[in-house]
Design a protein around this motif. Structure first.
Motif: not given
Length: 155
Positions: A25-28, A31-35
């Motif tokens: 969850n943290f990793t995904y 990436f969502v926020i970063g993208d």
């Protein structure tokens, strides 16, 4: 608001234990926020790390920062600060000079152009942060911050 479980996102066919789900969850989420943040920065031709350096330098309020000071304050501790500064120099967003008192020390300052970009980005970044925060109550945000700070502390 539709909430998707991480198992559904990654189409997992096996049961995941809670510790693994937290990491996924943290990793995904990262990436969502970063993208989405990358899309905000793209028109300005700066990376997240370069943006972080510019914010650090703006926080110096006109005082120069040396490379070590910048590195210590970076979110991504493994960033190559010298390379980031070189790229920002080419874009005329920072200046770099040798410290007169210690010739081995490099001093970096944000330029007016760098400040102008940050001032333009500020409301867009705030909107980006709020778009995620709006899914939670104030109490949930406080709890999430507390839990994340607790979670990343390794005994």
């Amino acid at each position: 608001m539709i909430i998707m479980r991480i198992e559904d996102v990654i189409k997992s066919t096996v049961e995941l234990d809670d510790a693994k789900k937290v990491i996924l969850n943290f990793t995904y989420t990262h990436f969502v926020i970063g993208d989405k943040f990358h899309e905000i920065l793209k028109p300005y031709d700066i990376s997240r790390e370069q943006y972080n350096v510019l914010r650090i330098l703006r926080g110096q309020k006109g005082c120069p920062a040396n490379l070590n000071c910048i590195q210590e304050r970076m979110l991504a501790k493994n960033s190559n600060t010298t390379r980031l500064i070189d790229k920002l120099l080419l874009k005329e967003l920072v200046t770099r000079k040798v410290c007169p008192e210690n010739r081995r020390k490099i001093e970096v300052l944000i330029t007016q152009k760098g400040l102008d970009i940050l001032n333009e980005l500020d409301p867009i970044v705030i909107e980006h942060e709020q778009s995620f925060a709006n899914n939670l109550t104030k109490e949930e945000l406080e709890q999430l911050n507390t839990l994340l700070e607790k979670y990343r502390t390794i005994n």
